[in-house]
Design an enzyme around this catalytic site. Sequence first.
Site, PDB file in Angstrom:
ATOM      1  N   ARG A 166       0.278  11.567  15.020  1.00 53.07           N
ATOM      2  CA  ARG A 166      -1.090  12.068  14.923  1.00 53.07           C
ATOM      3  C   ARG A 166      -1.960  11.549  16.063  1.00 53.07           C
ATOM      4  O   ARG A 166      -2.883  12.234  16.515  1.00 53.07           O
ATOM      5  CB  ARG A 166      -1.699  11.678  13.579  1.00 53.07           C
ATOM      6  CG  ARG A 166      -1.909  10.184  13.359  1.00 53.07           C
ATOM      7  CD  ARG A 166      -2.410   9.916  11.943  1.00 53.07           C
ATOM      8  NE  ARG A 166      -2.490   8.510  11.593  1.00 53.07           N
ATOM      9  CZ  ARG A 166      -3.609   7.792  11.668  1.00 53.07           C
ATOM     10  NH1 ARG A 166      -4.714   8.351  12.105  1.00 53.07           N
ATOM     11  NH2 ARG A 166      -3.598   6.525  11.307  1.00 53.07           N
TER      12      ARG A 166
ATOM     13  N   GLU B 169      -7.621  -6.268   5.174  1.00 56.03           N
ATOM     14  CA  GLU B 169      -8.192  -6.584   3.862  1.00 56.03           C
ATOM     15  C   GLU B 169      -7.816  -7.996   3.417  1.00 56.03           C
ATOM     16  O   GLU B 169      -8.659  -8.758   2.939  1.00 56.03           O
ATOM     17  CB  GLU B 169      -7.701  -5.576   2.822  1.00 56.03           C
ATOM     18  CG  GLU B 169      -8.382  -4.236   2.853  1.00 56.03           C
ATOM     19  CD  GLU B 169      -8.031  -3.396   1.640  1.00 56.03           C
ATOM     20  OE1 GLU B 169      -7.741  -3.993   0.576  1.00 56.03           O
ATOM     21  OE2 GLU B 169      -8.030  -2.163   1.735  1.00 56.03           O
TER      22      GLU B 169
ATOM     23  N   GLY C 126       0.090  -0.906   6.716  1.00 54.34           N
ATOM     24  CA  GLY C 126      -0.401  -0.893   8.079  1.00 54.34           C
ATOM     25  C   GLY C 126      -1.329  -2.050   8.365  1.00 54.34           C
ATOM     26  O   GLY C 126      -1.484  -2.979   7.561  1.00 54.34           O
ATOM     27  N   ASP C 127      -1.968  -1.990   9.524  1.00 53.29           N
ATOM     28  CA  ASP C 127      -2.891  -3.057   9.915  1.00 53.29           C
ATOM     29  C   ASP C 127      -4.128  -3.094   9.014  1.00 53.29           C
ATOM     30  O   ASP C 127      -4.751  -4.149   8.873  1.00 53.29           O
ATOM     31  CB  ASP C 127      -3.322  -2.850  11.368  1.00 53.29           C
ATOM     32  CG  ASP C 127      -2.167  -3.036  12.345  1.00 53.29           C
ATOM     33  OD1 ASP C 127      -1.309  -3.894  12.082  1.00 53.29           O
ATOM     34  OD2 ASP C 127      -2.123  -2.322  13.358  1.00 53.29           O
TER      35      ASP C 127
ATOM     36  N   ASN D 141      -9.833  -1.762  -0.886  1.00 49.20           N
ATOM     37  CA  ASN D 141     -10.313  -3.138  -1.052  1.00 49.20           C
ATOM     38  C   ASN D 141      -9.661  -3.859  -2.232  1.00 49.20           C
ATOM     39  O   ASN D 141     -10.169  -4.897  -2.675  1.00 49.20           O
ATOM     40  CB  ASN D 141     -11.834  -3.184  -1.205  1.00 49.20           C
ATOM     41  CG  ASN D 141     -12.554  -2.785   0.066  1.00 49.20           C
ATOM     42  OD1 ASN D 141     -12.109  -3.116   1.170  1.00 49.20           O
ATOM     43  ND2 ASN D 141     -13.651  -2.067  -0.073  1.00 49.20           N
TER      44      ASN D 141
ATOM     45  N   GLY E 182       2.908   1.238   8.184  1.00 53.63           N
ATOM     46  CA  GLY E 182       1.750   2.073   8.442  1.00 53.63           C
ATOM     47  C   GLY E 182       1.936   2.958   9.663  1.00 53.63           C
ATOM     48  O   GLY E 182       3.041   3.090  10.200  1.00 53.63           O
ATOM     49  N   SER E 183       0.833   3.516  10.139  1.00 49.28           N
ATOM     50  CA  SER E 183       0.884   4.393  11.310  1.00 49.28           C
ATOM     51  C   SER E 183       0.816   3.602  12.610  1.00 49.28           C
ATOM     52  O   SER E 183       1.493   3.934  13.575  1.00 49.28           O
ATOM     53  CB  SER E 183      -0.281   5.394  11.266  1.00 49.28           C
ATOM     54  OG  SER E 183      -0.197   6.197  10.107  1.00 49.28           O
TER      55      SER E 183
ATOM     56  N   ASN F  23       0.858  -1.191   0.000  1.00 54.95           N
ATOM     57  CA  ASN F  23       0.000   0.000   0.000  1.00 54.95           C
ATOM     58  C   ASN F  23       0.891   1.237   0.000  1.00 54.95           C
ATOM     59  O   ASN F  23       1.499   1.577   1.020  1.00 54.95           O
ATOM     60  CB  ASN F  23      -0.900  -0.005   1.226  1.00 54.95           C
ATOM     61  CG  ASN F  23      -1.829   1.204   1.269  1.00 54.95           C
ATOM     62  OD1 ASN F  23      -1.868   2.008   0.327  1.00 54.95           O
ATOM     63  ND2 ASN F  23      -2.579   1.343   2.345  1.00 54.95           N
TER      64      ASN F  23
END
Length: 629
Positions: free
Chosen positions: A353, A252, A246-247, A224, A276-277, A188
Site C-alpha cells: 500500500r 502503545e 506493527g509499530d 489503546n 504489521g505493515s 493485535n
Amino acid sequence: MQDISIDKENISESDRISNTCSISNELSETFYSAKKKGSTFYVRLSKDGLLLQRDDAECNKDHHLIQMCDIVGGRCVLQNKQTRFKRNVSCGACTPNTKENKCGFEDNEDVYLYIFAYVLKKKLRSSIRRERNVITLRFRTFDSRDDNLREAEKWYKALKCHRENYLKECACESRGNHVLKRLLVFLNPKSGSGKARELFFQEVVPMLNEAELSYDVYVTKHANYAFDFAKQRDLSLWNGVVAVGGDGLFHEILNGLMQRIDWSKTSKILGVIPCGSGNGLARSVAYSYKEPYDSKPLLSSALTIIGGHSTLMDIMKVELENKIIYSFLSVGWGLISDIDIESERLRIFGYKRFTIWTLHRLINLRTYQGKISYLPREEPTLNIDSCSQGVNKPRLLHSVSCSTFSYSKASSKFNSNDNITDSEFEDIISLQTSVNCSSRSRCDSWLSSCSRKSMYYSIPESVYHSIAENSNNEGNNYNECNEITHTEYDFSPSISMHEPLPSTWIVEEGEFVMVHAACKTHLGSDCLFAPQSQLNDGLMYLVIIRSGITRPQLLNFLINMSTGTHVPTENSEFIKAFHVTAFRLEPGQSQGIITVDGERIEFGALHATIFPKAVKIMVPSQNSSTKHF
C-alpha cells in the site's frame, strides 16, 4: 580428524540423579547413522554446543559444531510400540522408523532426544539465512527402557544446563542480558493484512515451546487496549513484554509504560514480533546486529526473544500543546506522513500500500508552510552500552502457553511423556510452518553430519563422561552476575516548547515537502532511512526536503530509501540531513499530517528531545555465528 577422548569412571547413583551441571563437564557417546550401515559418529555435548563428527573421518571435513547460541532447547520422547511417525520432507525433522530392530531390542525400549537449533547457512548469491535443524538422538544402548530413558534424561538435563550457563556467562560479561521468567504478549489481530493471530500461533508459538519459554497472550480488543493495560495493570508477574503486530502496537506499550507512576522501577525488557505493515523497529534491531531478516522476519524476531540478550535503546520525548508522547522510531510531517496515514484505506494490500500511495502523492505533490528549528550535533557518540537486572517474579497461576516438561520442586525429577501420539509429536516437534519452509524443499542427505535431517543411534560400547546433575534449574536467577542498574532519567527537557530558543539552534523557514526525524535505521522493513543510526547513540537523524525539488529528484530519493543511498553526501539546496539532539516543528497552517511512530497525532507545534538509553530492548546475540560470514 579431531579425536574426542572418552574417559571411563564410576558413576554413583547419587551423581546420576543429581541435576547440578558444571559448565566444564561434557557428555560424549558414539552413535551410528540410521541409514548407512557401519557409519558411526562421535557426538559430544559441551558448553560450546553439540559436536557431530564422523568416526572414520581423516580430516575436519566431516565434523560439525552446532553452537550453543544457536540451540534453543530439546525434548525427550518415549515412543509407543504401535506409534509410527511418517517422514515429512518439508518439515526437515528426523523421524524414527519403528520397524527397524538392528540391535535386537524391542521398539518400545527406544528413547528419543530431539535437539532444536536454528543455524545460519549461506545460500546462493552470498545470502545468509537461518534454517531449523532437528538433531535426533536415539538411545537404545540398554535392554531396559528405564535405563535408556535415564541416559536420555541426562543428555537433556546437560543440554538445558549448558544453555542456562551460556546465558549466565553472557550476562556476566556484557551486563546487557536477561533471563526471561515469563513473557507478557500483546497481539493485535488486525495488524498488517489481518493475519497476525494466525502467524503467531502457527509460526512463533512452536519456537517458544521448543525453548520452554512461558508466556501469556492478551489479544487487543480495541484501540489503546495495550496502552491502558501497560499503564494501569500490575506487571510484576512478567519481566518481558512483547508486541505481536506493527509499530503502532509497540508505540502503545511504550507510552503506557512510560506514563506509569512507577515507570523507573518497572524496568521491563521489550520485544517485538513483526506482523504489521511497517515493522521498522524489528528491522532496525536485526540490521544493527547483522541478523538475517528479509527471508524470515518472524523467525529472526522469535529467536531474538528466545535468545536472552538485551541492550538499552534511545527514545524521543515529544511535547505537544496539551500532552507528552514518547517515540521509539520517528516523528514526521509532510510527504512520508501523508503516505503512511492516507494509505490506510489500502491496508488490504499489506506493505504494498505504501508503494501505491507514493505514486499517487508524487502526482499530486503538496508543500507546507512552516518553521523547523534544530540543535545539531556534529560528532555523535556511538557507544553501545548494556545493562541487566535480575528480578524475582511470583509465579502466575494460569497460562495459555504450552509447557513441554514438568518439574517437581520436592524431587527435582524430570517427568517424561510416557505416551505421545502422532498429533502431539507434530505440534511440538515436527511443526514446520511457512516461515521455515521454502517453496522448494532442499535435497539433503541423512548421512552427513551437517544434514538438516540427521539421526544417530547409540551403541552398547558407548562410554559417558560423568556430569553433576543437581543444579536448581527452576529459578534461572542470575542476580549474582547481573548488577541492578537503575538510572534515574530526568524527562523534563532543558527547553520546553514555549520557551525561546538559544542562539545555538538553527532555524529554517519556508515551504517544505517534508520534515522527518528518526532514531532508528528503518522506518519500514525495506525503508533504510538512517543507515548511520544506532539503537543507543543519543542522536536523531533529521531530513528536510524543501519546496522546489523536482518530481524526478523526489522519486529518486524515495526509491533509494530502500538501500540507504537517498541522501546526498553533501547537503543540497532542496535536501538536507543532520544529526540532532532536539528539534522544534511549528507548522504555519492547519494543513498536513503529523505522525509519531506512524500514528497520527493532533496537528500543531511540537518539541522533540532525544533521551538516550531509556528503555531495554531484546536484541540478537552478538556471539551468534553471524561473525563467521
